[in-house]
Each structure stands twice: as C-alpha cells, then as structure tokens.
Design a protein around this motif. Structure first.
Motif, short mmCIF file in Angstrom:
data_model
loop_
_atom_site.label_atom_id
_atom_site.label_comp_id
_atom_site.label_asym_id
_atom_site.label_seq_id
_atom_site.Cartn_x
_atom_site.Cartn_y
_atom_site.Cartn_z
N SER A 210 44.74 38.10 38.20
CA SER A 210 43.41 38.00 38.81
C SER A 210 42.87 39.39 39.12
CB SER A 210 43.47 37.18 40.11
OG SER A 210 43.93 35.86 39.85
N ALA A 225 37.54 37.80 37.77
CA ALA A 225 38.06 37.16 36.55
C ALA A 225 39.52 36.78 36.73
CB ALA A 225 37.92 38.10 35.35
N ARG A 227 42.84 35.83 34.05
CA ARG A 227 43.35 35.67 32.69
C ARG A 227 44.72 35.03 32.77
NH1 ARG A 227 39.01 35.71 31.75
NH2 ARG A 227 37.72 37.00 30.39
N ILE A 263 38.90 46.46 30.39
CA ILE A 263 38.19 45.96 31.57
C ILE A 263 36.96 46.83 31.85
CG2 ILE A 263 40.18 44.82 32.63
CD1 ILE A 263 40.47 47.32 34.43
N ASP A 265 34.14 45.88 31.43
CA ASP A 265 33.45 44.88 32.23
C ASP A 265 34.53 44.05 32.91
OD1 ASP A 265 32.07 42.84 33.39
OD2 ASP A 265 31.17 42.07 31.53
N SER A 267 34.58 41.75 34.92
CA SER A 267 34.35 40.31 35.05
C SER A 267 34.62 39.57 33.75
CB SER A 267 32.91 40.05 35.51
OG SER A 267 31.98 40.45 34.51
N SER A 268 34.86 40.35 32.68
CA SER A 268 35.14 39.73 31.38
C SER A 268 36.18 40.55 30.61
CB SER A 268 33.85 39.61 30.56
OG SER A 268 34.09 38.98 29.31
N PRO A 269 37.43 40.55 31.06
CA PRO A 269 38.48 41.32 30.39
C PRO A 269 38.69 40.85 28.95
CG PRO A 269 39.22 40.49 32.53
CD PRO A 269 37.96 39.79 32.21
N GLN A 270 38.87 41.81 28.05
CA GLN A 270 39.08 41.48 26.64
C GLN A 270 40.47 41.95 26.21
OE1 GLN A 270 36.68 39.71 24.89
NE2 GLN A 270 35.74 39.64 26.93
#
Length: 339
Positions: A210, A225, A227, A263, A265, A267-270
């Motif tokens: 988190s 976010a 994951r 990270i 962003d 709020s939207s980890p890739q």
C-alpha cells in the motif's frame, strides 16, 4: 433480538453504536443505533464464550478510540476489547494480577483520559493508572518529525503516534485493515520516502503493498494505491522489505523476488520488472534473492541474503549485477543470514 439486557451496569453511546453490559448475565452487547427506531444487535460477548474469560459481573466501562475497557468485579480484571469492527469485536488483552496489575480486586469502574485510563479497584482500595498507548505486536517503526508510524502485526493496523514528548507518547490515529480500503492484514514492514509511506501486508490473501501520501496530513495518511501479489508476476508473496529511489519502488519478498514499480504517479504504480532468484542479468550473472533485505543509494541497490549483491538499477527494466560480497571470499567471513 437482544439476549443479555438484565441488570445493565454501564451504557456507552459512540456515534451510531451502543455498548452496554449485563451484571447478572456476565455479558457485553454491541448494537447499531443508526436507526434509533430499530436498534440492531451486532455482537454479544459472554463470559466463558470463546476467548472471553474475564467478564464475570462487568461494571462501569470506558471507551477510547477502538478500545473498549470492561472492568469485572468478580474476575478482578479489566478486559480490553478491539471494537474497530463492531460486528466482530476481538480480545486485545486482560489486565489482572497475572499480567502485572495487582490492585484490581473488584474492579468496579473505568474512566478514560486523553493518554491514560483510570481503574477503580473497590476491594483493593486503589486507583490504577494505565497508559493507553499500547501496541500488541509492533514489528517496524518509521519516523517523520514528531510523528512515528508503527506496524502492529497482530492487530492488523498502522498506529500513528505523537512522539514530540517522549514521556507522554500518544496514539493520534490508527489505519485499520478493512477500513477505508486499508490492506494491512499482518502488516510487518513500513518505509518512508519524502511524502510517501509504504506498508507491506504479509497476512492477506493475496498479500499487498500500500502507498500512502502523508504530505497534506501526516496524522491521517491518504491511501493512494494498493498493489496485490499475483503469485506469478508480480510475485510479492510475503513482502519483507521496500525502498524507493527516484520514481521507482523496489519490493523484496520471501518468494525470492525483487519487484520494481514505476511510481512517478504514486496513485497508479506501474510494474516495471519482477526479478526472480536464479535468473540472470544481461551479462549472465545469477541473481541470489533468498529472503532479501534492501538498501539503495541513487542507482545502486544492495540486496542481502546469504550474500550481498550490489546491483546497478539505472535501467530498472534491466538491472545489472556489479559485484558480490560472499562469506569466505575477498576477506569477508561473516556474511550469512544478513537479514
């Protein structure tokens, strides 16, 4: 229906919830009164039922945050109950002579202050003062200024503490698993980087990582976010450590993996990469990632298990092993079990 309303000794109203006990029937009841015309029973805790063995003749109760304190006149004790989930209250601990509280004979009344609870023992002719700062199973702590964040594994939460006065530490807030989207089931590890707080959940199904923002309000971190472990890619089963460098978050796990997220962003980890132990880098060097702990400086990450690998992560999608420190090699003699 309500089953234990005889000889009510204490009643507490907190928002939409009602707490009351029965002196004759050795019970505590929690009710939802959001509809005052039709109260609903949420839970009944009865002496000798399951884990509750010290509710014999309960008296004047106290409530602080998610802690309900129930004094028992005939059990000479105070039962501390976690009511963060009112439908599923759980035993935190029992205060009695066996746990070091020697003056609770005929515990009769509890009063709750900002940082302490006060217990009147009628037969003991004593007033016991107990610090309510209590962490049942603290596993990891990180500090930002006067605020400390503590991973409390057994209670599935992160406690936020005011440590500005070390002699009067106070719990300001608690991030509780299952509340407001928090995934903190078995939280074991925290890390801080600038305005981000990372929490690793190793007791969930699946496990999770988190990301919180503490910039606006460090006392009430904002969940950005979550994951989840997939068991394959990413493989974060039982995550054990995390570090951040630049725009990348690195997570190690008991399943011998190093998982890398972009990270930029938060709020939207890739997902960028998921490196497994036994795989090789571009030069054919083998990654050794058995239960790894992590440290990072710029583009260099150090991964320790039964050896320490120094890895270049300038390109996180293509990490390259630079060197190794291994027990018995190059003058190093005590490298095993560095975690």
């Amino acid at each position: 229906g309500f089953n234990y309303v005889g000889n009510v000794q204490s009643i507490i109203v907190d928002g939409d919830f009602l707490y009351f006990n029965s002196g004759d029937e050795d019970a505590v009841t929690i009710a939802d009164i959001s509809n005052t015309s039709s109260p609903t029973r949420l839970a009944e805790l009865v002496q000798g039922d399951g884990t509750f063995t010290a509710l014999d003749n309960p008296r004047w109760m106290g409530l602080r945050g998610s802690g309900l304190y129930v004094p028992s006149k005939d059990s000479d004790s105070v039962t501390v109950i976690d009511v963060s989930e009112p439908s599923f209250p759980s035993l935190v601990e029992v205060l009695n002579s066996a746990s070091g509280f020697d003056f609770l004979e005929e515990a009769f009344s509890v009063a709750v202050g900002d940082a302490n609870i006060f217990i009147a023992g009628r037969e003991s002719e004593a007033l016991t003062v107990v610090e309510t700062f209590s962490l049942r199973d603290p596993r990891h702590i990180v500090v930002s200024g006067d605020i400390a964040y503590v991973a409390d594994l057994t209670r599935d939460r992160v406690s936020v503490l005011d440590i500005s006065d070390p002699e009067n530490i106070e719990i300001l807030n608690e991030l509780i698993h299952g509340v407001d989207g928090n995934e903190l089931d078995g939280v074991t590890r925290l890390s801080l980087h600038d305005d981000l707080l990372i929490a690793l959940d190793s007791g969930g199904n699946p496990d999770a990582v988190s990301i919180y923002d503490i910039s606006a309000n460090p006392i009430s971190p904002e969940l950005l976010a979550v994951r989840y472990d997939s068991g394959s890619t990413p493989n974060m089963t039982i995550p054990i450590d995390s570090v951040i460098s630049g725009d990348h978050l690195y997570i190690s796990s008991v399943e011998d993996h190093l998982t890398i997220f972009d990270i930029s962003d938060p709020s939207s980890p890739q997902l960028v990469n998921d490196v497994g132990s036994g795989t090789t880098d571009a030069n054919g060097n083998i990654f050794r990632l058995s239960n790894p702990t992590l440290a990072i400086e710029g583009d260099i990450i150090c991964v320790s298990s039964s050896r320490i690998q120094i890895i270049d992560v300038k390109d996180p999608s293509n990490p390259v092993i630079l060197s190794e420190i291994e027990d018995g090699l190059n003058g190093f003699n005590r490298v095993e079990s560095t975690g």
